[in-house]
Write a protein that holds these residues in place. Structure first.
Motif, PDB file in Angstrom:
ATOM      1  N   GLU A   1      -0.205 -29.414  -0.981  1.00  0.00           N
ATOM      2  CA  GLU A   1       0.404 -28.235  -0.375  1.00  0.00           C
ATOM      3  C   GLU A   1      -0.655 -27.181  -0.097  1.00  0.00           C
ATOM      4  O   GLU A   1      -1.724 -27.170  -0.714  1.00  0.00           O
ATOM      5  CB  GLU A   1       1.465 -27.649  -1.330  1.00  0.00           C
ATOM      6  N   LEU A   2      -0.346 -26.307   0.846  1.00  0.00           N
ATOM      7  CA  LEU A   2      -1.254 -25.198   1.114  1.00  0.00           C
ATOM      8  C   LEU A   2      -1.386 -24.335  -0.132  1.00  0.00           C
ATOM      9  O   LEU A   2      -0.401 -24.039  -0.810  1.00  0.00           O
ATOM     10  CB  LEU A   2      -0.733 -24.343   2.272  1.00  0.00           C
ATOM     11  N   THR A   3      -2.619 -23.936  -0.427  1.00  0.00           N
ATOM     12  CA  THR A   3      -2.845 -23.034  -1.554  1.00  0.00           C
ATOM     13  C   THR A   3      -2.392 -21.626  -1.182  1.00  0.00           C
ATOM     14  O   THR A   3      -2.579 -21.189  -0.046  1.00  0.00           O
ATOM     15  CB  THR A   3      -4.335 -23.006  -1.923  1.00  0.00           C
ATOM     16  N   ASP A   4      -1.772 -20.947  -2.131  1.00  0.00           N
ATOM     17  CA  ASP A   4      -1.291 -19.592  -1.860  1.00  0.00           C
ATOM     18  C   ASP A   4      -2.454 -18.648  -1.580  1.00  0.00           C
ATOM     19  O   ASP A   4      -3.572 -18.880  -2.031  1.00  0.00           O
ATOM     20  CB  ASP A   4      -0.487 -19.073  -3.059  1.00  0.00           C
ATOM     21  N   ARG A   5      -2.181 -17.614  -0.833  1.00  0.00           N
ATOM     22  CA  ARG A   5      -3.153 -16.549  -0.579  1.00  0.00           C
ATOM     23  C   ARG A   5      -2.470 -15.205  -0.779  1.00  0.00           C
ATOM     24  O   ARG A   5      -1.255 -15.076  -0.592  1.00  0.00           O
ATOM     25  CB  ARG A   5      -3.690 -16.636   0.855  1.00  0.00           C
ATOM     26  N   LEU A   6      -3.249 -14.195  -1.148  1.00  0.00           N
ATOM     27  CA  LEU A   6      -2.715 -12.846  -1.268  1.00  0.00           C
ATOM     28  C   LEU A   6      -2.296 -12.349   0.108  1.00  0.00           C
ATOM     29  O   LEU A   6      -2.835 -12.785   1.124  1.00  0.00           O
ATOM     30  CB  LEU A   6      -3.772 -11.909  -1.859  1.00  0.00           C
ATOM     31  N   PRO A   7      -1.355 -11.421   0.172  1.00  0.00           N
ATOM     32  CA  PRO A   7      -0.957 -10.860   1.472  1.00  0.00           C
ATOM     33  C   PRO A   7      -2.123 -10.115   2.105  1.00  0.00           C
ATOM     34  O   PRO A   7      -3.044  -9.654   1.415  1.00  0.00           O
ATOM     35  CB  PRO A   7       0.194  -9.909   1.115  1.00  0.00           C
ATOM     36  N   LEU A   8      -2.092  -9.974   3.432  1.00  0.00           N
ATOM     37  CA  LEU A   8      -3.184  -9.316   4.139  1.00  0.00           C
ATOM     38  C   LEU A   8      -3.468  -7.918   3.601  1.00  0.00           C
ATOM     39  O   LEU A   8      -4.618  -7.479   3.547  1.00  0.00           O
ATOM     40  CB  LEU A   8      -2.869  -9.230   5.637  1.00  0.00           C
TER      41      LEU A   8
ATOM     42  N   ALA B   1      -3.644  -6.931   0.807  1.00  0.00           N
ATOM     43  CA  ALA B   1      -4.481  -6.968  -0.391  1.00  0.00           C
ATOM     44  C   ALA B   1      -5.956  -6.925  -0.057  1.00  0.00           C
ATOM     45  O   ALA B   1      -6.774  -6.437  -0.851  1.00  0.00           O
ATOM     46  CB  ALA B   1      -4.167  -8.220  -1.202  1.00  0.00           C
ATOM     47  N   VAL B   2      -6.326  -7.428   1.110  1.00  0.00           N
ATOM     48  CA  VAL B   2      -7.740  -7.598   1.414  1.00  0.00           C
ATOM     49  C   VAL B   2      -8.217  -6.853   2.658  1.00  0.00           C
ATOM     50  O   VAL B   2      -9.416  -6.743   2.903  1.00  0.00           O
ATOM     51  CB  VAL B   2      -8.078  -9.106   1.571  1.00  0.00           C
ATOM     52  N   ILE B   3      -7.290  -6.353   3.446  1.00  0.00           N
ATOM     53  CA  ILE B   3      -7.660  -5.641   4.672  1.00  0.00           C
ATOM     54  C   ILE B   3      -7.572  -4.138   4.446  1.00  0.00           C
ATOM     55  O   ILE B   3      -6.550  -3.625   3.987  1.00  0.00           O
ATOM     56  CB  ILE B   3      -6.740  -6.032   5.850  1.00  0.00           C
ATOM     57  N   HIS B   4      -8.657  -3.438   4.767  1.00  0.00           N
ATOM     58  CA  HIS B   4      -8.705  -1.975   4.681  1.00  0.00           C
ATOM     59  C   HIS B   4      -8.998  -1.441   6.083  1.00  0.00           C
ATOM     60  O   HIS B   4      -9.896  -1.939   6.762  1.00  0.00           O
ATOM     61  CB  HIS B   4      -9.798  -1.521   3.713  1.00  0.00           C
ATOM     62  N   HIS B   5      -8.265  -0.468   6.498  1.00  0.00           N
ATOM     63  CA  HIS B   5      -8.426   0.071   7.853  1.00  0.00           C
ATOM     64  C   HIS B   5      -9.316   1.318   7.846  1.00  0.00           C
ATOM     65  O   HIS B   5      -9.023   2.298   7.160  1.00  0.00           O
ATOM     66  CB  HIS B   5      -7.057   0.391   8.462  1.00  0.00           C
ATOM     67  N   ASP B   6     -10.390   1.242   8.599  1.00  0.00           N
ATOM     68  CA  ASP B   6     -11.353   2.328   8.785  1.00  0.00           C
ATOM     69  C   ASP B   6     -12.218   2.575   7.552  1.00  0.00           C
ATOM     70  O   ASP B   6     -13.442   2.577   7.637  1.00  0.00           O
ATOM     71  CB  ASP B   6     -10.658   3.619   9.224  1.00  0.00           C
ATOM     72  N   THR B   7     -11.619   2.855   6.420  1.00  0.00           N
ATOM     73  CA  THR B   7     -12.379   3.032   5.181  1.00  0.00           C
ATOM     74  C   THR B   7     -11.656   2.301   4.052  1.00  0.00           C
ATOM     75  O   THR B   7     -10.507   1.893   4.195  1.00  0.00           O
ATOM     76  CB  THR B   7     -12.515   4.526   4.799  1.00  0.00           C
ATOM     77  N   TYR B   8     -12.345   2.156   2.929  1.00  0.00           N
ATOM     78  CA  TYR B   8     -11.757   1.468   1.778  1.00  0.00           C
ATOM     79  C   TYR B   8     -10.666   2.328   1.158  1.00  0.00           C
ATOM     80  O   TYR B   8     -10.873   3.507   0.877  1.00  0.00           O
ATOM     81  CB  TYR B   8     -12.841   1.179   0.747  1.00  0.00           C
ATOM     82  N   LYS B   9      -9.502   1.729   0.944  1.00  0.00           N
ATOM     83  CA  LYS B   9      -8.409   2.417   0.266  1.00  0.00           C
ATOM     84  C   LYS B   9      -8.240   1.793  -1.105  1.00  0.00           C
ATOM     85  O   LYS B   9      -7.903   0.619  -1.222  1.00  0.00           O
ATOM     86  CB  LYS B   9      -7.112   2.279   1.059  1.00  0.00           C
ATOM     87  N   ASP B  10      -8.529   2.579  -2.147  1.00  0.00           N
ATOM     88  CA  ASP B  10      -8.447   2.018  -3.497  1.00  0.00           C
ATOM     89  C   ASP B  10      -6.996   1.715  -3.866  1.00  0.00           C
ATOM     90  O   ASP B  10      -6.057   2.254  -3.279  1.00  0.00           O
ATOM     91  CB  ASP B  10      -9.069   2.975  -4.512  1.00  0.00           C
ATOM     92  N   TYR B  11      -6.833   0.840  -4.869  1.00  0.00           N
ATOM     93  CA  TYR B  11      -5.504   0.324  -5.225  1.00  0.00           C
ATOM     94  C   TYR B  11      -4.881   1.133  -6.357  1.00  0.00           C
ATOM     95  O   TYR B  11      -5.504   1.344  -7.403  1.00  0.00           O
ATOM     96  CB  TYR B  11      -5.617  -1.139  -5.659  1.00  0.00           C
ATOM     97  N   SER B  12      -3.662   1.558  -6.143  1.00  0.00           N
ATOM     98  CA  SER B  12      -2.894   2.215  -7.206  1.00  0.00           C
ATOM     99  C   SER B  12      -2.297   1.142  -8.109  1.00  0.00           C
ATOM    100  O   SER B  12      -2.225  -0.035  -7.720  1.00  0.00           O
ATOM    101  CB  SER B  12      -1.778   3.067  -6.604  1.00  0.00           C
ATOM    102  N   PRO B  13      -1.837   1.502  -9.310  1.00  0.00           N
ATOM    103  CA  PRO B  13      -1.149   0.518 -10.158  1.00  0.00           C
ATOM    104  C   PRO B  13       0.037  -0.121  -9.440  1.00  0.00           C
ATOM    105  O   PRO B  13       0.289  -1.328  -9.602  1.00  0.00           O
ATOM    106  CB  PRO B  13      -0.696   1.360 -11.360  1.00  0.00           C
ATOM    107  N   GLU B  14       0.735   0.661  -8.627  1.00  0.00           N
ATOM    108  CA  GLU B  14       1.875   0.124  -7.879  1.00  0.00           C
ATOM    109  C   GLU B  14       1.411  -0.891  -6.824  1.00  0.00           C
ATOM    110  O   GLU B  14       2.077  -1.912  -6.592  1.00  0.00           O
ATOM    111  CB  GLU B  14       2.651   1.259  -7.204  1.00  0.00           C
ATOM    112  N   ASP B  15       0.273  -0.609  -6.205  1.00  0.00           N
ATOM    113  CA  ASP B  15      -0.288  -1.557  -5.229  1.00  0.00           C
ATOM    114  C   ASP B  15      -0.596  -2.892  -5.906  1.00  0.00           C
ATOM    115  O   ASP B  15      -0.278  -3.966  -5.377  1.00  0.00           O
ATOM    116  CB  ASP B  15      -1.572  -1.001  -4.607  1.00  0.00           C
ATOM    117  N   ILE B  16      -1.235  -2.824  -7.057  1.00  0.00           N
ATOM    118  CA  ILE B  16      -1.604  -4.049  -7.784  1.00  0.00           C
ATOM    119  C   ILE B  16      -0.350  -4.851  -8.147  1.00  0.00           C
ATOM    120  O   ILE B  16      -0.307  -6.079  -7.968  1.00  0.00           O
ATOM    121  CB  ILE B  16      -2.412  -3.707  -9.050  1.00  0.00           C
ATOM    122  N   ASP B  17       0.666  -4.177  -8.632  1.00  0.00           N
ATOM    123  CA  ASP B  17       1.913  -4.868  -8.982  1.00  0.00           C
ATOM    124  C   ASP B  17       2.500  -5.584  -7.766  1.00  0.00           C
ATOM    125  O   ASP B  17       2.928  -6.740  -7.852  1.00  0.00           O
ATOM    126  CB  ASP B  17       2.936  -3.874  -9.534  1.00  0.00           C
TER     127      ASP B  17
END
Length: 248
Positions: free
Chosen positions: A168-175, A177-193
């Motif tokens: 089966e296809l291996t799972d991947r994180l949603p986009l 999770a890895v795409i940042h627009h223009d500048t890096y946006k750090d992850y909040s605890p809610e984002d990580i969850d």
């Protein structure tokens, strides 16, 4: 198959048919791979294509004796290689200055770019591949087996052949999770969850947690699969390799 469809259909193949890869097909795949981007068009990489059973058997321990190393008809070891370029420079009255970490990184990036191109080309031709991260863990063993001179360091290994499985296809994180627009946006605890929710709810990973007697999936990674002590050990070994091979 369209390129984008081939990319989305990628699977790591660990079981191969007892069927040789034709030399013409392999050369066609390698030629396509070598069209990859490269720093300054220097092509500071080399690819060791191993088909001899004796050499595969010698390589297997460096890859923790994973069955695919012996089973696959072709083992490709992608190396950062300034040896060839240095010799060219010296034979043309130019003094190379590539005995440093930046040059290693340049060559390692080149090697990874060509490796990915080769994998895409192979899958487009109906072959299966699998990356082996063990290459940098046991780089010195691979150097010894493949007789790599100074200026050459193995970066990654790819098994290649006709697939004898359809995992089966291996799972991947949603986009997000890895795409940042223009500048890096750090992850909040809610984002990580949110980002890791689907992975943590996957029955396969929940079984990993139970099998390893852990409380969370993250603990499986930190305490079992990629431990700090192992990371430090293999880091030290790799630094020794870079020094011995003339990059530090």
């Amino acid at each position: 198959m369209q390129t984008i469809d081939a990319l989305k259909a990628h699977r790591s193949i660990r079981k191969y048919k007892n069927q040789k890869v034709e030399e013409q097909l392999l050369n066609s795949i390698l030629e396509a791979g070598c069209r990859a981007s490269t720093t300054g068009n220097m092509q500071v990489y080399s690819i060791i294509a191993t088909t001899a059973e004796k050499i595969k058997a010698e390589l297997a321990p460096a890859h923790f004796n994973q069955p695919g190393v012996l089973q696959a008809p072709v083992i490709l070891t992608f190396c950062a290689d300034f040896n060839r370029f240095n010799k060219w420079c010296k034979q043309r009255k130019a003094e190379p200055g590539y005995d440093n970490f930046l040059s290693f990184m340049t060559a390692a990036i080149d090697a990874l770019l060509v490796a990915q191109n080769v994998c895409i080309a192979a899958e487009a031709k109906g072959l299966g591949i699998c990356y082996y991260g063990t290459t940098t863990y046991n780089a010195q063993k691979i150097i010894d087996v493949l007789k790599l001179p100074k200026g050459v360091v193995p970066i990654t290994t790819v098994t290649l052949g006709y697939a004898d499985e359809q995992p089966e296809l291996t799972d991947r994180l949603p986009l997000e999770a890895v795409i940042h627009h223009d500048t890096y946006k750090d992850y909040s605890p809610e984002d990580i969850d949110r980002i890791y929710q689907e992975k943590e709810n996957n029955p396969k990973y929940q079984n990993f947690v139970k099998e390893n007697n852990k409380e969370t999936l993250a603990q499986v990674f930190t305490d079992v699969r990629y431990k700090k002590s192992d990371n430090e050990h293999f880091s030290n070994e790799l630094m020794k390799v870079l020094k011995n091979q003339g990059f530090l």
